[in-house]
Design an enzyme around this catalytic site. Sequence first.
Site, PDB file in Angstrom:
ATOM      1  N   ASP A   1      -6.296  -1.380  -1.953  1.00 63.32           N
ATOM      2  CA  ASP A   1      -6.267  -2.348  -3.043  1.00 63.32           C
ATOM      3  C   ASP A   1      -6.770  -3.735  -2.647  1.00 63.32           C
ATOM      4  OD1 ASP A   1      -5.132  -0.106  -4.056  1.00 63.32           O
ATOM      5  OD2 ASP A   1      -3.364  -1.053  -4.893  1.00 63.32           O
TER       6      ASP A   1
ATOM      7  N   GLU B   1       8.942   1.530  -1.548  1.00 64.46           N
ATOM      8  CA  GLU B   1       7.479   1.593  -1.487  1.00 64.46           C
ATOM      9  C   GLU B   1       6.939   0.910  -0.242  1.00 64.46           C
ATOM     10  OE1 GLU B   1       3.679   0.356  -4.363  1.00 64.46           O
ATOM     11  OE2 GLU B   1       5.645  -0.564  -4.678  1.00 64.46           O
TER      12      GLU B   1
END
Length: 846
Positions: free
Chosen positions: A587, A815
Amino acid sequence: MTGGNKKLHVAGASDVKKNKPKVLKSSDQSPHSKNGASSKSNVATKKTHKIGSLYSGVGVVAISIVSWFVYQGYLETRVNSPLTENKVVFPTSHDFPERYWGSFRPGVYFGMKSRDTHSLLAGLMWFMPDIAAAGNLNLRHLCDQGDNLEQYGWREHDGRNFGVQVIIDKFIQLETSFITKLGGNHGGDWTARIHVEPRMKELVGQQVTLFFYLTLDDNGKGLLQPIRMIDNMDMTGIDTNQSAKFLGLSAVHGHTERLGDFRVSFHHSEQNSIVHTAFLSTTVASPNLVKDALQSGLRLMEDKRTKERHISLAGVLFPKEDTLKQPNFVVHQVTGKLPLQLEVVYESNSFAERETMLRGETYDTLLQKHRKEFRNQFESKFHLQKKGFSDEEQDFAVSAMSNLIGGIGYFYGSSKVQSVHNKEPVPYWNAPLYTAVPSRSFFPRGFLWDEGFHNLIISQWDREISFDIMAHWFDLMNVEGWIPREQILGSEARARVPDEFVVQRNNQGNPPTFFLVLDAMFKNRPVRDIGTLELEQLNDMWPRLVSWYNWFNTSLHGPEPGSYYWRGRDTASVRELNPKSLSSGLDDYPRASHPTPDERHLDLRCWITLAAKVMASIADIIGRDGRKYHEAFVFLSDNKLLNAQHWSPTAKRYADFGLHSSNVTLRRPKSNPGQPKPDKIRVVLEEPTLRYVDDTFGYVNLFPLIIEILQPDSPQLGQLLLDLRSPNLLWTKYGLRSLSKTSPLYNKRNTEHDPPYWRGPIWINVNYLVVRALHHYSTVEGPHQTRATLLYNELRENLIANIFREYKRTGYIWEQYNDASGAGQGCRPFTGWSTLVLLLMSETYA
């Protein structure tokens, strides 16, 4: 065919000779022909030739235009045309009857589903009427971080026979479990049990309401017929003052093409604790609307005898214009005093040899049997008890893997895709997908590069499930060899994704992490030890692996041999500090500040090196010609070429290459008084140059180590290991941060609205790959073996300790983890690749 054309050509020449124009003799000509008619004839002939040439030219242009449009149409259809190779998935899910029914709806707290394209869906909702706030029942259904549950997840789940889940809500604790049982011709039976306990003694006797519903998946067709209980309770709607009986259901009879006839019955324990039962029979447009439909069917009712008020389902509820009144959504409601238990029994009518109903003591006995077998199998595969882990640590590891296995879903639908040749997105073909998901609350759908990491674990637990998952993914490959990286299939998945993320573009493809799985599954395994079924599956998969490899190798190539770069970076972005490379999976990880085709991305080069290595290995196993893959691996793994293209002698690190400036910032443009403040835009304070992106050090720089390309005596390996342990760079006592503290974009927002994602936090998937590589270099002789061993032991221990500590503190696996405190952050539960902590504990690397 060539001979035929030649023959025609010869025949044509012969005809010309036979029918050539007659030559006129002088005596045949008119005395005036030379200067009269003959001249006019020549002029006419010239005009005819000109007109013929004109028409011929127009014809060529017309054909060219038509051909161009035809070709453009062909290019437009390539993006959503499936690869013509044979499918890898077995034709029907009945080929895996022991995995036909399961908890294949990971996005809901509890639900059951079959592996059919238009399945019957079952699900649970609940709330506590005694504490329901005005206008807000706090009705639980979808896994939602906003519910702020203290914990939820599968404690045990084997992916085939059973699952046990614990959900800790504010005032109650639910245990949801299920067992499947083979039999008959339509996938067998299953039973689900929902047991609810109060979390505090003073809550004993308080009320809880459970809703268990049945509906049909998107476009599913079938019959649901509710069977009411016998009851004399009269209820009156306070708002309508109309009297009616509102009774629960004893069962639902149903039929679908794939399931045949079936019966779902409802059984309550401790009948004296039941306060109220009711039902809803109606229609719903799609499964993602079931919660809204249920809430619209609720009424406040009063029992005429006891004068007690209940939030109750309204029974049969159809619009006046609906004359058919055939429900596709049926709900059973039970309100009772804590503790409360509901058993839901699904029975296939084709299961003729059934001895007893799967409930009560029969259920208890079978569940205990499955749980014991599961624990024994877990220890035999991961050896945590043998390694000295405590009971608490073993329970944590069991739960981690169970959440991953219990997060496997079965989806059906089509993606939205687009290529540079399509003005608008177009639908992919409808297809099923059997896949694990990264997070049940935040990402309850399939992600291509995540799934490779997931299956590093799943393949250790159940190789058949892993092959099945990979087969489903590879069957989503189009004629170009491309697989959409994010799969948002069906209304339930689509409803949870913002429109901006729905469309998948065919120049973007996630890292090919399934090669990690195949490498781990077959590395160092002699062919004689590989079963016939696995060899058949590899053979079936081979043409698609070839197409996938070719797509990466040709679509993402760089400006020179051996170089590659990720597509999809926004070259015109003015609000991003550093244009994202979403397709890389990393990302907002910093790349060259100014995207151009001159970029060379280090991580992508290493992924393709791994792909070439694994392709050569599989070719050897199944007897295919793998010479070109072996040659590609030798070429790409050559350390001299790698150093020439990616080693920065100034910074002494491997790095990307591209048009880059280290001096960029976000600034807000001036605005006129009284006007809204404009968004910050990027300002480049130093002109970019073509150079190594060596002002950054982070995960990308580690990929030659991660993919184990470096020779054991490589001085670059020694430098990497030295940098790895520096606290000013990546090292923390919780794991390796994603971006070094010295990098210009460390913990910087990419826009004023986007917090840092891969710019500092600790990610478990890459940490696992680094630990795996350190383990490899600790086992091979070389000048860096001792350092690799020390780093391996310390990093592994740090990761395990922190993930377990945060699980105990928060109830979740996360996460990512904060690089300063080790605190879990991002979404939760994230029992996707963070579950790799299990392989760290078991030291499973191949």
